[in-house]
Design a protein around this motif. Structure first.
Motif, PDB file in Angstrom:
ATOM      1  N   GLU A  12       0.845  -1.195   0.000  1.00  0.00           N
ATOM      2  CA  GLU A  12       0.000   0.000   0.000  1.00  0.00           C
ATOM      3  C   GLU A  12       0.882   1.247   0.000  1.00  0.00           C
ATOM      4  N   LYS A  13       2.050   1.114   0.643  1.00  0.00           N
ATOM      5  CA  LYS A  13       3.021   2.216   0.623  1.00  0.00           C
ATOM      6  C   LYS A  13       3.646   2.256  -0.776  1.00  0.00           C
ATOM      7  N   PRO A  14       3.751   3.432  -1.392  1.00  0.00           N
ATOM      8  CA  PRO A  14       4.377   3.511  -2.714  1.00  0.00           C
ATOM      9  C   PRO A  14       5.806   2.958  -2.681  1.00  0.00           C
ATOM     10  N   ARG A  44       7.051   7.634   3.778  1.00  0.00           N
ATOM     11  CA  ARG A  44       5.967   7.749   2.795  1.00  0.00           C
ATOM     12  C   ARG A  44       6.235   6.919   1.547  1.00  0.00           C
ATOM     13  N   VAL A  45       7.483   6.506   1.370  1.00  0.00           N
ATOM     14  CA  VAL A  45       7.835   5.735   0.173  1.00  0.00           C
ATOM     15  C   VAL A  45       8.952   4.749   0.513  1.00  0.00           C
ATOM     16  N   GLN A  74       2.228   1.113  -6.578  1.00  0.00           N
ATOM     17  CA  GLN A  74       1.428   1.163  -5.358  1.00  0.00           C
ATOM     18  C   GLN A  74       0.275   0.180  -5.536  1.00  0.00           C
ATOM     19  N   ASN A  75       0.066  -0.686  -4.553  1.00  0.00           N
ATOM     20  CA  ASN A  75      -0.994  -1.701  -4.614  1.00  0.00           C
ATOM     21  C   ASN A  75      -0.928  -2.534  -5.900  1.00  0.00           C
ATOM     22  N   LYS A  98       1.738  11.303  -8.063  1.00  0.00           N
ATOM     23  CA  LYS A  98       1.205  10.011  -8.487  1.00  0.00           C
ATOM     24  C   LYS A  98       0.533   9.219  -7.373  1.00  0.00           C
ATOM     25  N   ILE A  99       0.990   9.409  -6.136  1.00  0.00           N
ATOM     26  CA  ILE A  99       0.444   8.571  -5.057  1.00  0.00           C
ATOM     27  C   ILE A  99      -0.881   9.115  -4.562  1.00  0.00           C
ATOM     28  N   LYS A 100      -1.645   8.238  -3.963  1.00  0.00           N
ATOM     29  CA  LYS A 100      -2.985   8.595  -3.493  1.00  0.00           C
ATOM     30  C   LYS A 100      -2.920   9.048  -2.043  1.00  0.00           C
TER      31      LYS A 100
END
Length: 100
Positions: A12-14, A44-45, A74-75, A98-100
């Motif tokens: 889930e983490k980028p 965060r990444v 991610q995912n 790009k990440i949510k």
């Protein structure tokens, strides 16, 4: 590596994956930049480095034609892909867009 790669990109983490080679000059330039990116973004990444010479099958599956090639997952979904060296600011901006 393939099954662990699949597990890594399902996070889930980028996850930023850097396909590199030890003999590649631009790859060596990108290493310290990615460290700064990690220092800036912290938890965060995740950043994973993949040596294409040691992981030729995975590199072929991911259609890595040149190094360095960065991919953001991610995912399990590839959000972004770029070959070549980018600045710390460009990489961070792209990840955050790009990440949510």
């Amino acid at each position: 590596m393939n099954s662990s790669f699949d597990q890594i990109i399902q996070s889930e983490k980028p996850v930023l994956i850097d396909f590199y080679a030890t003999w590649c000059g631009p790859c060596q330039m990108l290493g310290p930049i990615l460290k700064e990116v990690k220092d800036s973004l912290g938890d965060r990444v995740s950043i994973i480095k993949v040596d294409v010479d040691k992981n030729q099958e995975l590199a072929a599956m991911q259609q890595v034609r040149g190094v360095p090639t960065m991919m953001l997952y991610q995912n399990g979904t590839q959000l972004w892909r770029q070959s070549g060296v980018l600045s710390k600011a460009e990489i961070i901006k792209t990840i955050l867009e790009k990440i949510k």
